[in-house]
Design an enzyme around this catalytic site. Structure first.
Site, PDB file in Angstrom:
ATOM      1  N   LYS A 156     -15.996   5.049 -18.834  1.00  0.00           N
ATOM      2  CA  LYS A 156     -17.593   5.079 -18.528  1.00  0.00           C
ATOM      3  C   LYS A 156     -18.529   6.199 -18.447  1.00  0.00           C
ATOM      4  O   LYS A 156     -20.074   6.156 -18.383  1.00  0.00           O
ATOM      5  CB  LYS A 156     -17.669   3.970 -18.131  1.00  0.00           C
ATOM      6  CG  LYS A 156     -17.766   2.708 -18.906  1.00  0.00           C
ATOM      7  CD  LYS A 156     -18.278   0.785 -17.949  1.00  0.00           C
ATOM      8  CE  LYS A 156     -16.891   0.362 -19.029  1.00  0.00           C
ATOM      9  NZ  LYS A 156     -18.328   0.000 -20.386  1.00  0.00           N
ATOM     10  N   HIS A 167     -20.906  -8.596 -14.949  1.00  0.00           N
ATOM     11  CA  HIS A 167     -19.916  -8.807 -16.185  1.00  0.00           C
ATOM     12  C   HIS A 167     -18.330  -9.933 -16.143  1.00  0.00           C
ATOM     13  O   HIS A 167     -18.261  -9.714 -14.853  1.00  0.00           O
ATOM     14  CB  HIS A 167     -19.308  -7.269 -15.921  1.00  0.00           C
ATOM     15  CG  HIS A 167     -18.398  -6.757 -17.215  1.00  0.00           C
ATOM     16  ND1 HIS A 167     -17.270  -7.142 -17.683  1.00  0.00           N
ATOM     17  CD2 HIS A 167     -18.537  -6.488 -18.268  1.00  0.00           C
ATOM     18  CE1 HIS A 167     -16.743  -7.074 -18.084  1.00  0.00           C
ATOM     19  NE2 HIS A 167     -17.793  -5.758 -19.501  1.00  0.00           N
ATOM     20  N   CYS A 176     -20.163  -9.162 -22.461  1.00  0.00           N
ATOM     21  CA  CYS A 176     -19.543  -9.834 -21.126  1.00  0.00           C
ATOM     22  C   CYS A 176     -20.522 -10.312 -20.461  1.00  0.00           C
ATOM     23  O   CYS A 176     -19.961 -10.124 -18.923  1.00  0.00           O
ATOM     24  CB  CYS A 176     -18.043  -8.965 -21.064  1.00  0.00           C
ATOM     25  SG  CYS A 176     -17.245  -8.675 -21.786  1.00  0.00           S
ATOM     26  N   GLN A 192     -20.467   0.273 -14.326  1.00  0.00           N
ATOM     27  CA  GLN A 192     -22.290   1.140 -14.437  1.00  0.00           C
ATOM     28  C   GLN A 192     -22.861   1.815 -13.629  1.00  0.00           C
ATOM     29  O   GLN A 192     -24.147   2.014 -14.118  1.00  0.00           O
ATOM     30  CB  GLN A 192     -23.169   0.036 -15.199  1.00  0.00           C
ATOM     31  CG  GLN A 192     -22.271  -0.726 -16.186  1.00  0.00           C
ATOM     32  CD  GLN A 192     -21.912   0.077 -17.308  1.00  0.00           C
ATOM     33  OE1 GLN A 192     -23.006   0.642 -17.658  1.00  0.00           O
ATOM     34  NE2 GLN A 192     -21.433  -0.643 -17.923  1.00  0.00           N
ATOM     35  N   ASP A 250     -18.495  -3.654  -7.906  1.00  0.00           N
ATOM     36  CA  ASP A 250     -18.126  -2.988 -10.194  1.00  0.00           C
ATOM     37  C   ASP A 250     -18.790  -1.669 -10.040  1.00  0.00           C
ATOM     38  O   ASP A 250     -20.334  -2.388 -10.910  1.00  0.00           O
ATOM     39  CB  ASP A 250     -18.238  -4.120 -10.357  1.00  0.00           C
ATOM     40  CG  ASP A 250     -17.853  -4.585 -11.960  1.00  0.00           C
ATOM     41  OD1 ASP A 250     -17.766  -2.803 -12.343  1.00  0.00           O
ATOM     42  OD2 ASP A 250     -17.913  -5.493 -12.010  1.00  0.00           O
TER      43      ASP A 250
HETATM   44  N1  PLP Z   1     -18.068  -4.048 -14.992  1.00  0.00           N
HETATM   45  C1  PLP Z   1     -19.162  -3.530 -16.062  1.00  0.00           C
HETATM   46  C2  PLP Z   1     -20.790  -3.444 -14.770  1.00  0.00           C
HETATM   47  C3  PLP Z   1     -18.654  -3.358 -17.071  1.00  0.00           C
HETATM   48  O1  PLP Z   1     -19.500  -3.248 -17.426  1.00  0.00           O
HETATM   49  C4  PLP Z   1     -17.718  -3.252 -17.675  1.00  0.00           C
HETATM   50  C5  PLP Z   1     -17.153  -3.091 -19.457  1.00  0.00           C
HETATM   51  O2  PLP Z   1     -18.428  -3.179 -20.046  1.00  0.00           O
HETATM   52  C6  PLP Z   1     -16.226  -3.595 -16.804  1.00  0.00           C
HETATM   53  C7  PLP Z   1     -16.270  -4.004 -15.293  1.00  0.00           C
HETATM   54  C8  PLP Z   1     -15.703  -3.459 -17.552  1.00  0.00           C
HETATM   55  O3  PLP Z   1     -14.531  -2.316 -17.080  1.00  0.00           O
HETATM   56  P1  PLP Z   1     -13.709  -1.812 -18.394  1.00  0.00           P
HETATM   57  O4  PLP Z   1     -12.938  -2.946 -19.693  1.00  0.00           O
HETATM   58  O5  PLP Z   1     -13.558  -0.383 -18.019  1.00  0.00           O
HETATM   59  O6  PLP Z   1     -12.231  -2.610 -17.334  1.00  0.00           O
END
Ligand code: PLP
Length: 405
Positions: free
Chosen positions: A226, A123, A364, A203, A200
Protein backbone atom coordinates in the site's frame (compact mmCIF):
# COMPACT_ATOMS: atom_id res chain seq x y z
CA UNK A 1 2.57 23.51 -5.41
CA UNK A 2 1.58 20.30 -7.16
CA UNK A 3 3.93 17.49 -8.22
CA UNK A 4 4.83 17.07 -11.90
CA UNK A 5 2.24 14.35 -12.42
CA UNK A 6 3.04 13.65 -16.06
CA UNK A 7 6.64 12.99 -15.12
CA UNK A 8 5.59 10.92 -12.11
CA UNK A 9 3.21 8.82 -14.21
CA UNK A 10 6.08 7.80 -16.48
CA UNK A 11 7.51 6.01 -13.45
CA UNK A 12 4.38 3.83 -13.33
CA UNK A 13 4.07 2.15 -16.75
CA UNK A 14 1.12 0.05 -15.57
CA UNK A 15 -1.00 3.22 -15.62
CA UNK A 16 -0.31 3.74 -19.31
CA UNK A 17 -2.66 1.13 -20.74
CA UNK A 18 -6.18 0.77 -22.03
CA UNK A 19 -8.81 -1.27 -20.27
CA UNK A 20 -11.90 -2.09 -22.30
CA UNK A 21 -10.68 0.32 -24.92
CA UNK A 22 -10.40 3.26 -22.50
CA UNK A 23 -7.36 4.71 -20.76
CA UNK A 24 -7.06 3.03 -17.38
CA UNK A 25 -8.08 5.13 -14.40
CA UNK A 26 -6.81 3.37 -11.31
CA UNK A 27 -8.84 4.38 -8.26
CA UNK A 28 -8.24 1.24 -6.19
CA UNK A 29 -5.12 2.39 -4.40
CA UNK A 30 -6.40 1.69 -0.89
CA UNK A 31 -6.49 -2.00 -1.82
CA UNK A 32 -3.09 -2.02 -3.53
CA UNK A 33 -1.06 0.82 -4.91
CA UNK A 34 1.15 0.57 -8.01
CA UNK A 35 4.93 0.27 -8.00
CA UNK A 36 7.34 2.65 -9.69
CA UNK A 37 9.89 1.23 -12.14
CA UNK A 38 12.58 1.91 -9.56
CA UNK A 39 11.07 -0.72 -7.24
CA UNK A 40 10.61 -3.26 -10.01
CA UNK A 41 14.17 -2.75 -11.24
CA UNK A 42 15.60 -3.01 -7.76
CA UNK A 43 13.85 -6.34 -7.21
CA UNK A 44 14.98 -7.62 -10.62
CA UNK A 45 18.55 -6.46 -10.15
CA UNK A 46 18.63 -8.04 -6.73
CA UNK A 47 17.27 -11.34 -8.04
CA UNK A 48 19.64 -11.34 -11.01
CA UNK A 49 22.82 -10.58 -9.11
CA UNK A 50 22.61 -10.94 -5.38
CA UNK A 51 19.94 -13.30 -4.09
CA UNK A 52 20.90 -15.59 -1.22
CA UNK A 53 19.41 -16.47 2.14
CA UNK A 54 20.22 -13.94 4.86
CA UNK A 55 22.00 -14.13 8.21
CA UNK A 56 23.07 -17.74 7.84
CA UNK A 57 26.24 -17.96 5.85
CA UNK A 58 29.67 -16.46 5.47
CA UNK A 59 29.73 -16.28 1.69
CA UNK A 60 29.69 -13.18 -0.49
CA UNK A 61 26.08 -13.27 -1.71
CA UNK A 62 24.68 -14.06 1.72
CA UNK A 63 26.57 -11.11 3.15
CA UNK A 64 25.36 -8.81 0.37
CA UNK A 65 21.76 -9.90 0.91
CA UNK A 66 22.03 -9.50 4.66
CA UNK A 67 23.47 -6.01 4.22
CA UNK A 68 20.66 -5.03 1.85
CA UNK A 69 18.02 -6.46 4.20
CA UNK A 70 19.38 -4.62 7.23
CA UNK A 71 19.80 -1.42 5.20
CA UNK A 72 16.10 -1.74 4.33
CA UNK A 73 15.31 -1.95 8.02
CA UNK A 74 17.21 1.30 8.54
CA UNK A 75 15.28 2.91 5.66
CA UNK A 76 12.01 1.92 7.33
CA UNK A 77 13.30 3.14 10.69
CA UNK A 78 13.91 6.57 9.21
CA UNK A 79 10.58 6.54 7.35
CA UNK A 80 8.65 6.19 10.61
CA UNK A 81 11.32 7.73 12.88
CA UNK A 82 11.63 4.72 15.18
CA UNK A 83 14.24 5.08 17.90
CA UNK A 84 16.27 2.07 16.74
CA UNK A 85 16.24 -0.50 13.92
CA UNK A 86 15.56 -3.29 16.40
CA UNK A 87 12.07 -1.83 16.87
CA UNK A 88 11.29 -2.45 13.19
CA UNK A 89 10.08 -5.99 12.54
CA UNK A 90 9.45 -7.24 9.04
CA UNK A 91 6.22 -9.20 8.66
CA UNK A 92 4.08 -10.23 5.71
CA UNK A 93 1.84 -7.21 6.08
CA UNK A 94 -0.46 -5.28 8.39
CA UNK A 95 -2.61 -8.32 9.06
CA UNK A 96 0.30 -10.39 10.29
CA UNK A 97 1.67 -7.47 12.32
CA UNK A 98 -1.62 -7.11 14.19
CA UNK A 99 -1.96 -10.88 14.66
CA UNK A 100 1.55 -10.96 16.08
CA UNK A 101 0.74 -8.40 18.76
CA UNK A 102 -2.72 -9.79 19.48
CA UNK A 103 -1.13 -13.19 20.08
CA UNK A 104 2.11 -12.31 21.85
CA UNK A 105 0.76 -9.39 23.88
CA UNK A 106 -2.33 -11.41 24.74
CA UNK A 107 -0.28 -14.36 25.99
CA UNK A 108 1.56 -12.13 28.44
CA UNK A 109 -0.83 -9.40 29.46
CA UNK A 110 -4.44 -10.52 28.94
CA UNK A 111 -6.27 -12.87 31.25
CA UNK A 112 -9.87 -13.66 32.10
CA UNK A 113 -12.05 -10.54 32.35
CA UNK A 114 -9.47 -8.19 30.86
CA UNK A 115 -10.58 -5.80 28.17
CA UNK A 116 -9.43 -4.73 24.71
CA UNK A 117 -10.84 -1.66 22.95
CA UNK A 118 -11.16 -1.36 19.18
CA UNK A 119 -13.32 1.03 17.16
CA UNK A 120 -16.41 0.50 15.07
CA UNK A 121 -14.59 1.62 11.91
CA UNK A 122 -11.82 -1.00 11.92
CA UNK A 123 -10.85 -3.19 9.00
CA UNK A 124 -11.48 -6.85 9.86
CA UNK A 125 -7.70 -7.25 10.25
CA UNK A 126 -7.92 -5.07 13.35
CA UNK A 127 -10.97 -6.82 14.80
CA UNK A 128 -10.65 -10.55 14.25
CA UNK A 129 -7.15 -11.07 15.76
CA UNK A 130 -8.35 -9.35 18.96
CA UNK A 131 -11.53 -11.43 19.01
CA UNK A 132 -9.49 -14.61 18.59
CA UNK A 133 -7.17 -13.51 21.38
CA UNK A 134 -10.11 -12.66 23.67
CA UNK A 135 -11.63 -16.09 23.02
CA UNK A 136 -8.34 -17.75 23.91
CA UNK A 137 -7.58 -15.63 26.95
CA UNK A 138 -11.11 -15.01 28.27
CA UNK A 139 -10.90 -11.32 27.39
CA UNK A 140 -13.71 -8.92 26.52
CA UNK A 141 -13.75 -6.86 23.31
CA UNK A 142 -15.20 -3.35 23.67
CA UNK A 143 -16.02 -1.05 20.78
CA UNK A 144 -15.68 2.72 20.47
CA UNK A 145 -18.43 3.85 18.05
CA UNK A 146 -18.34 6.55 15.38
CA UNK A 147 -21.06 9.03 14.49
CA UNK A 148 -22.83 9.35 11.15
CA UNK A 149 -20.16 11.72 9.86
CA UNK A 150 -17.59 8.99 10.40
CA UNK A 151 -15.95 10.64 13.40
CA UNK A 152 -15.08 8.60 16.49
CA UNK A 153 -17.23 9.38 19.56
CA UNK A 154 -14.25 10.30 21.70
CA UNK A 155 -16.44 11.45 24.59
CA UNK A 156 -17.39 7.77 25.09
CA UNK A 157 -13.80 6.58 25.33
CA UNK A 158 -13.51 7.62 28.99
CA UNK A 159 -16.47 5.46 29.88
CA UNK A 160 -15.03 2.47 27.97
CA UNK A 161 -11.61 2.57 29.62
CA UNK A 162 -11.49 0.75 32.95
CA UNK A 163 -8.76 -0.68 35.16
CA UNK A 164 -9.26 -3.89 33.15
CA UNK A 165 -8.32 -2.28 29.80
CA UNK A 166 -5.11 -3.88 28.55
CA UNK A 167 -4.71 -2.42 25.07
CA UNK A 168 -6.44 -0.10 22.59
CA UNK A 169 -6.17 -0.84 18.84
CA UNK A 170 -7.38 1.53 16.15
CA UNK A 171 -6.82 2.67 12.59
CA UNK A 172 -4.81 5.77 11.80
CA UNK A 173 -7.01 6.25 8.72
CA UNK A 174 -10.24 4.34 8.06
CA UNK A 175 -10.15 2.29 4.85
CA UNK A 176 -13.88 2.91 4.28
CA UNK A 177 -14.62 6.35 5.70
CA UNK A 178 -11.23 7.93 5.08
CA UNK A 179 -11.34 9.51 8.54
CA UNK A 180 -7.97 10.50 9.96
CA UNK A 181 -8.40 9.59 13.59
CA UNK A 182 -7.04 11.78 16.40
CA UNK A 183 -4.60 9.07 17.40
CA UNK A 184 -2.23 11.33 19.30
CA UNK A 185 -5.03 12.45 21.59
CA UNK A 186 -6.17 8.85 22.10
CA UNK A 187 -2.62 7.67 22.80
CA UNK A 188 -2.15 10.43 25.38
CA UNK A 189 -5.40 9.52 27.08
CA UNK A 190 -4.49 5.82 27.12
CA UNK A 191 -1.01 6.47 28.44
CA UNK A 192 -2.42 8.43 31.37
CA UNK A 193 -3.77 5.02 32.42
CA UNK A 194 -0.63 3.11 31.30
CA UNK A 195 -2.54 1.43 28.47
CA UNK A 196 -0.56 0.73 25.28
CA UNK A 197 -1.99 1.61 21.88
CA UNK A 198 -1.61 -0.24 18.58
CA UNK A 199 -2.16 1.81 15.43
CA UNK A 200 -3.28 0.08 12.25
CA UNK A 201 -1.40 2.26 9.80
CA UNK A 202 -2.30 0.35 6.61
CA UNK A 203 -4.04 3.48 5.26
CA UNK A 204 -2.02 5.96 7.31
CA UNK A 205 1.47 5.16 6.03
CA UNK A 206 0.54 5.76 2.35
CA UNK A 207 -0.98 9.19 2.98
CA UNK A 208 0.51 10.78 6.09
CA UNK A 209 3.90 11.53 7.54
CA UNK A 210 4.55 8.97 10.26
CA UNK A 211 6.64 9.74 13.31
CA UNK A 212 6.15 6.97 15.84
CA UNK A 213 8.17 8.79 18.48
CA UNK A 214 6.16 12.00 18.16
CA UNK A 215 2.94 9.97 18.20
CA UNK A 216 4.31 7.95 21.10
CA UNK A 217 2.34 4.92 19.87
CA UNK A 218 3.36 1.55 21.26
CA UNK A 219 2.83 -0.38 18.03
CA UNK A 220 2.33 0.73 14.42
CA UNK A 221 1.53 -1.69 11.57
CA UNK A 222 1.57 -1.17 7.80
CA UNK A 223 1.94 -3.01 4.47
CA UNK A 224 4.49 -2.66 1.66
CA UNK A 225 1.96 -3.05 -1.14
CA UNK A 226 0.00 0.00 0.00
CA UNK A 227 3.07 2.25 0.03
CA UNK A 228 4.04 1.54 -3.60
CA UNK A 229 6.14 -1.50 -2.72
CA UNK A 230 5.68 -5.25 -3.23
CA UNK A 231 3.09 -7.56 -1.70
CA UNK A 232 3.92 -10.04 1.06
CA UNK A 233 5.97 -7.60 3.09
CA UNK A 234 4.95 -5.32 5.93
CA UNK A 235 6.15 -3.75 9.11
CA UNK A 236 5.42 -3.99 12.77
CA UNK A 237 6.92 -1.15 14.75
CA UNK A 238 6.97 -1.79 18.49
CA UNK A 239 8.51 -0.03 21.43
CA UNK A 240 11.38 -2.05 22.80
CA UNK A 241 9.89 -1.90 26.29
CA UNK A 242 6.94 -4.00 25.05
CA UNK A 243 8.68 -6.19 22.49
CA UNK A 244 11.23 -7.30 25.08
CA UNK A 245 8.44 -8.45 27.38
CA UNK A 246 6.35 -10.52 24.98
CA UNK A 247 7.07 -14.00 23.57
CA UNK A 248 7.68 -14.84 19.90
CA UNK A 249 4.67 -15.35 17.66
CA UNK A 250 6.10 -18.04 15.36
CA UNK A 251 8.90 -20.50 16.05
CA UNK A 252 11.89 -21.60 13.96
CA UNK A 253 14.67 -20.04 11.93
CA UNK A 254 16.37 -16.83 12.96
CA UNK A 255 14.19 -16.32 16.05
CA UNK A 256 16.23 -18.73 18.19
CA UNK A 257 19.30 -18.20 20.31
CA UNK A 258 19.93 -21.84 21.33
CA UNK A 259 17.76 -24.92 20.87
CA UNK A 260 17.81 -28.03 23.01
CA UNK A 261 15.06 -30.58 23.50
CA UNK A 262 14.49 -29.33 27.03
CA UNK A 263 14.46 -25.62 26.34
CA UNK A 264 14.90 -23.04 23.59
CA UNK A 265 16.12 -19.53 24.22
CA UNK A 266 15.20 -16.74 21.85
CA UNK A 267 17.18 -14.31 19.76
CA UNK A 268 17.35 -10.58 20.44
CA UNK A 269 15.13 -8.00 18.77
CA UNK A 270 14.09 -7.76 16.01
CA UNK A 271 14.97 -11.36 15.04
CA UNK A 272 12.92 -12.83 17.87
CA UNK A 273 9.85 -11.99 15.79
CA UNK A 274 11.20 -12.95 12.35
CA UNK A 275 10.82 -16.72 12.20
CA UNK A 276 11.78 -18.63 9.06
CA UNK A 277 13.29 -17.11 5.94
CA UNK A 278 11.93 -13.57 5.86
CA UNK A 279 10.70 -11.97 2.68
CA UNK A 280 14.00 -10.16 2.22
CA UNK A 281 13.30 -9.43 -1.44
CA UNK A 282 10.07 -7.76 -0.36
CA UNK A 283 11.85 -5.77 2.34
CA UNK A 284 14.41 -4.52 -0.18
CA UNK A 285 11.62 -3.62 -2.63
CA UNK A 286 9.68 -1.80 0.08
CA UNK A 287 12.77 0.20 1.05
CA UNK A 288 13.17 1.15 -2.59
CA UNK A 289 9.56 2.41 -2.61
CA UNK A 290 10.31 4.52 0.46
CA UNK A 291 13.39 5.91 -1.30
CA UNK A 292 11.15 6.82 -4.22
CA UNK A 293 8.75 8.69 -1.93
CA UNK A 294 11.63 10.52 -0.26
CA UNK A 295 13.27 11.45 -3.56
CA UNK A 296 10.04 12.85 -4.98
CA UNK A 297 8.99 14.84 -1.94
CA UNK A 298 6.60 12.78 0.11
CA UNK A 299 5.04 15.88 1.70
CA UNK A 300 4.18 17.20 -1.76
CA UNK A 301 2.42 13.92 -2.50
CA UNK A 302 0.55 14.05 0.80
CA UNK A 303 -0.76 17.58 0.12
CA UNK A 304 -1.70 16.73 -3.44
CA UNK A 305 -3.58 13.56 -2.42
CA UNK A 306 -5.54 15.68 0.03
CA UNK A 307 -6.54 17.93 -2.86
CA UNK A 308 -7.65 14.92 -4.90
CA UNK A 309 -9.92 13.69 -2.10
CA UNK A 310 -11.42 17.17 -1.68
CA UNK A 311 -11.97 17.57 -5.43
CA UNK A 312 -13.56 14.13 -5.75
CA UNK A 313 -15.84 14.80 -2.78
CA UNK A 314 -17.03 18.12 -4.21
CA UNK A 315 -17.68 16.58 -7.62
CA UNK A 316 -19.50 13.49 -6.33
CA UNK A 317 -21.72 15.62 -4.11
CA UNK A 318 -23.16 17.21 -7.24
CA UNK A 319 -24.72 13.88 -8.22
CA UNK A 320 -28.29 13.59 -7.04
CA UNK A 321 -28.96 10.44 -5.05
CA UNK A 322 -25.29 9.86 -4.31
CA UNK A 323 -24.50 9.40 -0.63
CA UNK A 324 -20.96 9.67 0.65
CA UNK A 325 -20.11 7.62 3.73
CA UNK A 326 -17.66 9.44 5.94
CA UNK A 327 -17.58 13.21 6.03
CA UNK A 328 -15.05 13.82 8.75
CA UNK A 329 -13.27 17.18 8.55
CA UNK A 330 -9.94 15.36 8.25
CA UNK A 331 -9.87 12.66 5.59
CA UNK A 332 -7.24 10.89 3.54
CA UNK A 333 -7.16 8.71 0.48
CA UNK A 334 -10.69 7.39 0.00
CA UNK A 335 -14.24 8.38 -0.85
CA UNK A 336 -16.89 5.68 -0.33
CA UNK A 337 -20.42 6.06 -1.62
CA UNK A 338 -23.59 4.55 -3.05
CA UNK A 339 -26.00 5.87 -5.65
CA UNK A 340 -29.67 5.32 -4.83
CA UNK A 341 -31.24 2.64 -6.99
CA UNK A 342 -27.95 1.27 -8.38
CA UNK A 343 -26.30 -1.78 -6.88
CA UNK A 344 -22.66 -1.09 -6.09
CA UNK A 345 -21.59 -4.19 -8.06
CA UNK A 346 -23.40 -2.93 -11.16
CA UNK A 347 -21.70 0.40 -10.70
CA UNK A 348 -18.31 -1.30 -10.36
CA UNK A 349 -18.82 -3.41 -13.49
CA UNK A 350 -20.05 -0.49 -15.57
CA UNK A 351 -17.17 1.72 -14.40
CA UNK A 352 -14.80 -1.08 -15.38
CA UNK A 353 -16.32 -1.04 -18.86
CA UNK A 354 -15.21 2.58 -18.99
CA UNK A 355 -11.69 1.71 -17.84
CA UNK A 356 -12.21 2.90 -14.26
CA UNK A 357 -11.06 0.61 -11.44
CA UNK A 358 -12.84 1.11 -8.11
CA UNK A 359 -13.53 -1.26 -5.27
CA UNK A 360 -17.04 -2.47 -4.48
CA UNK A 361 -18.35 -4.69 -1.71
CA UNK A 362 -18.12 -4.72 2.05
CA UNK A 363 -14.57 -3.32 2.05
CA UNK A 364 -13.46 -5.73 4.80
CA UNK A 365 -15.43 -3.62 7.24
CA UNK A 366 -18.74 -5.33 8.00
CA UNK A 367 -19.40 -3.19 11.11
CA UNK A 368 -19.19 -0.03 8.98
CA UNK A 369 -21.76 -1.50 6.56
CA UNK A 370 -23.96 -2.37 9.56
CA UNK A 371 -23.62 1.14 10.97
CA UNK A 372 -25.06 2.65 7.78
CA UNK A 373 -27.47 -0.24 7.18
CA UNK A 374 -26.06 -1.03 3.73
CA UNK A 375 -24.83 -4.25 2.16
CA UNK A 376 -22.06 -2.77 0.06
CA UNK A 377 -20.33 0.43 -0.96
CA UNK A 378 -18.29 1.74 -3.85
CA UNK A 379 -14.88 3.07 -2.91
CA UNK A 380 -12.66 5.32 -5.01
CA UNK A 381 -9.19 5.65 -3.54
CA UNK A 382 -6.43 7.91 -4.73
CA UNK A 383 -2.68 8.11 -4.99
CA UNK A 384 -0.31 10.89 -6.04
CA UNK A 385 -0.23 9.63 -9.65
CA UNK A 386 -3.96 10.26 -10.08
CA UNK A 387 -5.16 13.49 -11.63
CA UNK A 388 -8.01 15.98 -11.39
CA UNK A 389 -8.80 15.13 -15.04
CA UNK A 390 -9.33 11.50 -14.06
CA UNK A 391 -11.74 12.62 -11.35
CA UNK A 392 -13.63 14.63 -13.95
CA UNK A 393 -13.89 11.57 -16.23
CA UNK A 394 -15.02 9.49 -13.25
CA UNK A 395 -17.70 12.06 -12.40
CA UNK A 396 -18.99 12.10 -15.99
CA UNK A 397 -18.97 8.29 -16.07
CA UNK A 398 -21.14 8.18 -12.96
CA UNK A 399 -23.60 10.66 -14.48
CA UNK A 400 -23.73 8.53 -17.63
CA UNK A 401 -24.30 5.30 -15.68
CA UNK A 402 -26.94 6.94 -13.51
CA UNK A 403 -28.84 8.02 -16.62
CA UNK A 404 -28.95 4.38 -17.75
CA UNK A 405 -30.94 3.30 -14.67
N1 PLP B 1 -6.04 -2.43 7.93
C1 PLP B 1 -6.54 -1.56 7.05
C2 PLP B 1 -7.08 -0.24 7.53
C3 PLP B 1 -6.55 -1.87 5.69
O1 PLP B 1 -7.05 -1.01 4.80
C4 PLP B 1 -6.04 -3.12 5.27
C5 PLP B 1 -6.08 -3.52 3.85
O2 PLP B 1 -6.87 -3.04 3.08
C6 PLP B 1 -5.50 -3.98 6.24
C7 PLP B 1 -5.52 -3.60 7.56
C8 PLP B 1 -4.90 -5.29 5.87
O3 PLP B 1 -3.75 -5.09 5.11
P1 PLP B 1 -2.98 -6.35 4.46
O4 PLP B 1 -3.99 -7.09 3.67
O5 PLP B 1 -1.93 -5.71 3.62
O6 PLP B 1 -2.43 -7.14 5.59
Amino acid sequence: MIPDILKIRKDFPILDQKVNGKPLIYFDNAATSQRPIKVIERINEFSLLINSNIHRATHFLANKTTEAYEASRETVRQFINAAEPAEVIFTHGTTESINLIAFSFGETFVSSGDEVIVTEMEHHANIVPWQMMCERRGGILKVLPFNDSGVLCLEILDTLITEKTKIIALAHVSNTLGTINPIKEIIEKAHQRNIPVLIDGAQGAPHLKIDVQALDCDFYAFSGHKIFGPTGIGVLYGKRKWLDKIPPFLGGGEMIDRVTFTKTTYNQLPYKFEAGTPNYVGAIGMASAIDYLNENGNQLFIDYEHELVTTATLQLKKIEGLKIYGEAPLKAGVVSFNIAGIHSFDLGILLDQLGIAVRTGRLCADPVMDHFGVENMVRASFAFYNTVEEIEIFYKALIRIKAMF
